[in-house]
Motif scaffolding. Structure first.
Motif, mmCIF file in Angstrom:
data_model
loop_
_atom_site.group_PDB
_atom_site.id
_atom_site.type_symbol
_atom_site.label_atom_id
_atom_site.label_comp_id
_atom_site.label_asym_id
_atom_site.label_seq_id
_atom_site.Cartn_x
_atom_site.Cartn_y
_atom_site.Cartn_z
ATOM 1 N N GLU A 155 62.637 94.602 17.069
ATOM 2 C CA GLU A 155 62.650 95.178 15.724
ATOM 3 C C GLU A 155 61.619 94.451 14.867
ATOM 4 O O GLU A 155 61.594 93.229 14.832
ATOM 5 C CB GLU A 155 64.039 95.024 15.100
ATOM 6 N N ARG A 156 60.788 95.219 14.207
ATOM 7 C CA ARG A 156 59.837 94.642 13.258
ATOM 8 C C ARG A 156 60.459 94.750 11.868
ATOM 9 O O ARG A 156 60.874 95.825 11.453
ATOM 10 C CB ARG A 156 58.502 95.380 13.298
ATOM 11 N N LEU A 157 60.523 93.637 11.159
ATOM 12 C CA LEU A 157 61.117 93.615 9.827
ATOM 13 C C LEU A 157 60.071 94.009 8.787
ATOM 14 O O LEU A 157 59.763 93.258 7.862
ATOM 15 C CB LEU A 157 61.688 92.236 9.520
ATOM 16 N N SER A 158 59.543 95.216 8.951
ATOM 17 C CA SER A 158 58.509 95.697 8.033
ATOM 18 C C SER A 158 59.129 95.974 6.665
ATOM 19 O O SER A 158 60.330 96.230 6.549
ATOM 20 C CB SER A 158 57.844 96.947 8.597
ATOM 21 N N SER A 169 44.373 99.146 -1.273
ATOM 22 C CA SER A 169 45.730 99.640 -0.998
ATOM 23 C C SER A 169 45.977 99.773 0.494
ATOM 24 O O SER A 169 46.999 99.322 1.008
ATOM 25 C CB SER A 169 45.956 101.001 -1.660
ATOM 26 N N LEU A 170 45.037 100.384 1.196
ATOM 27 C CA LEU A 170 45.185 100.584 2.635
ATOM 28 C C LEU A 170 45.279 99.256 3.382
ATOM 29 O O LEU A 170 46.167 99.066 4.220
ATOM 30 C CB LEU A 170 44.016 101.413 3.169
ATOM 31 N N VAL A 171 44.390 98.335 3.063
ATOM 32 C CA VAL A 171 44.393 97.034 3.743
ATOM 33 C C VAL A 171 45.700 96.284 3.487
ATOM 34 O O VAL A 171 46.303 95.724 4.416
ATOM 35 C CB VAL A 171 43.172 96.193 3.311
ATOM 36 N N LEU A 172 46.173 96.277 2.244
ATOM 37 C CA LEU A 172 47.400 95.544 1.928
ATOM 38 C C LEU A 172 48.630 96.143 2.608
ATOM 39 O O LEU A 172 49.492 95.418 3.111
ATOM 40 C CB LEU A 172 47.611 95.478 0.417
ATOM 41 N N VAL A 173 48.714 97.465 2.640
ATOM 42 C CA VAL A 173 49.856 98.113 3.296
ATOM 43 C C VAL A 173 49.826 97.844 4.798
ATOM 44 O O VAL A 173 50.855 97.474 5.397
ATOM 45 C CB VAL A 173 49.877 99.631 2.988
ATOM 46 N N VAL A 174 48.675 97.989 5.411
ATOM 47 C CA VAL A 174 48.565 97.754 6.861
ATOM 48 C C VAL A 174 48.888 96.291 7.182
ATOM 49 O O VAL A 174 49.635 96.005 8.130
ATOM 50 C CB VAL A 174 47.167 98.161 7.372
ATOM 51 N N LEU A 175 48.348 95.361 6.404
ATOM 52 C CA LEU A 175 48.626 93.945 6.660
ATOM 53 C C LEU A 175 50.096 93.601 6.462
ATOM 54 O O LEU A 175 50.665 92.820 7.233
ATOM 55 C CB LEU A 175 47.766 93.057 5.753
ATOM 56 N N SER A 176 50.737 94.194 5.455
ATOM 57 C CA SER A 176 52.154 93.888 5.231
ATOM 58 C C SER A 176 53.027 94.394 6.384
ATOM 59 O O SER A 176 54.061 93.800 6.689
ATOM 60 C CB SER A 176 52.638 94.464 3.902
ATOM 61 N N ILE A 177 52.602 95.452 7.047
ATOM 62 C CA ILE A 177 53.348 95.946 8.205
ATOM 63 C C ILE A 177 53.038 95.104 9.442
ATOM 64 O O ILE A 177 53.934 94.677 10.164
ATOM 65 C CB ILE A 177 53.041 97.438 8.451
ATOM 66 N N LEU A 178 51.758 94.854 9.678
ATOM 67 C CA LEU A 178 51.368 94.114 10.883
ATOM 68 C C LEU A 178 51.817 92.656 10.867
ATOM 69 O O LEU A 178 52.090 92.079 11.922
ATOM 70 C CB LEU A 178 49.855 94.178 11.080
ATOM 71 N N LEU A 179 51.886 92.049 9.692
ATOM 72 C CA LEU A 179 52.265 90.637 9.595
ATOM 73 C C LEU A 179 53.767 90.423 9.423
ATOM 74 O O LEU A 179 54.217 89.279 9.317
ATOM 75 C CB LEU A 179 51.500 89.966 8.455
ATOM 76 N N ALA A 180 54.532 91.506 9.404
ATOM 77 C CA ALA A 180 55.983 91.385 9.285
ATOM 78 C C ALA A 180 56.549 90.717 10.546
ATOM 79 O O ALA A 180 56.070 90.963 11.655
ATOM 80 C CB ALA A 180 56.613 92.760 9.088
#
Length: 159
Positions: free
Chosen positions: A17-20, A56-67
């Motif tokens: 489970e990814r805690l995105s 916006s795109l970079v921050l959303v993608v990073l917040s998901i990938l780094l979860a």
């Protein structure tokens, strides 16, 4: 030559489970982009819009990938960067609703280790049985705490 896939108990992943971040948190993160575009509006409005959308795109993608990721692989529980062999785990308890809120706040274990994420209601508390470990329990957020508890029980049985 025939290749066989390694499906032994030691390497099989029984839970992941990814805690995105929640949808509302992702929307909040994405709102940084329009604020950034306002800064660049005096330069050129087209450039400002492009920069805002990219931010916006970079921050959303990073917040998901780094979860952090929770997984049970073979007889090892991984929670973010931490991991522990299942032989040192006690009987997991899962909580939801008000019970989970109480475990995250007033009933939190003072000698525990935590991987708690806002916006995720479920919680699993796993006591540790290692006498040399100063940490007495792990408290982990989960969207499916019953499944995580079952995977930990299965890993304990296999250990």
């Amino acid at each position: 030559m025939r290749l066989m896939q390694n499906t032994t108990q030691e390497t099989r992943e029984s839970y992941r489970e990814r805690l995105s971040p929640s949808l509302w948190m992702l929307v909040t993160i994405a709102l940084v982009g329009p604020m950034v575009s306002l800064v660049f509006t005096p330069v050129a409005s087209n450039i400002a819009i492009a920069i805002g959308a990219a931010v916006s795109l970079v921050l959303v993608v990073l917040s998901i990938l780094l979860a952090p990721v929770i997984r049970v692989r073979g007889t090892v529980l991984h929670a973010g960067r931490a991991h522990i062999d299942a032989r040192w785990l006690g009987e997991p308890e899962h909580f939801a609703g008000q019970d989970a809120r109480d475990r995250r706040t007033r009933d939190i274990a003072r000698d525990g280790w935590y991987l708690i994420r806002g916006g995720i209601d479920g919680l699993v508390v796993v006591p540790l049985t290692d006498p040399d470990d100063p940490v007495r329990s792990w408290t982990i957020s989960s969207r499916t705490p019953d499944r995580l508890s079952a995977a930990i029980r299965a890993a304990r049985a296999a250990a």
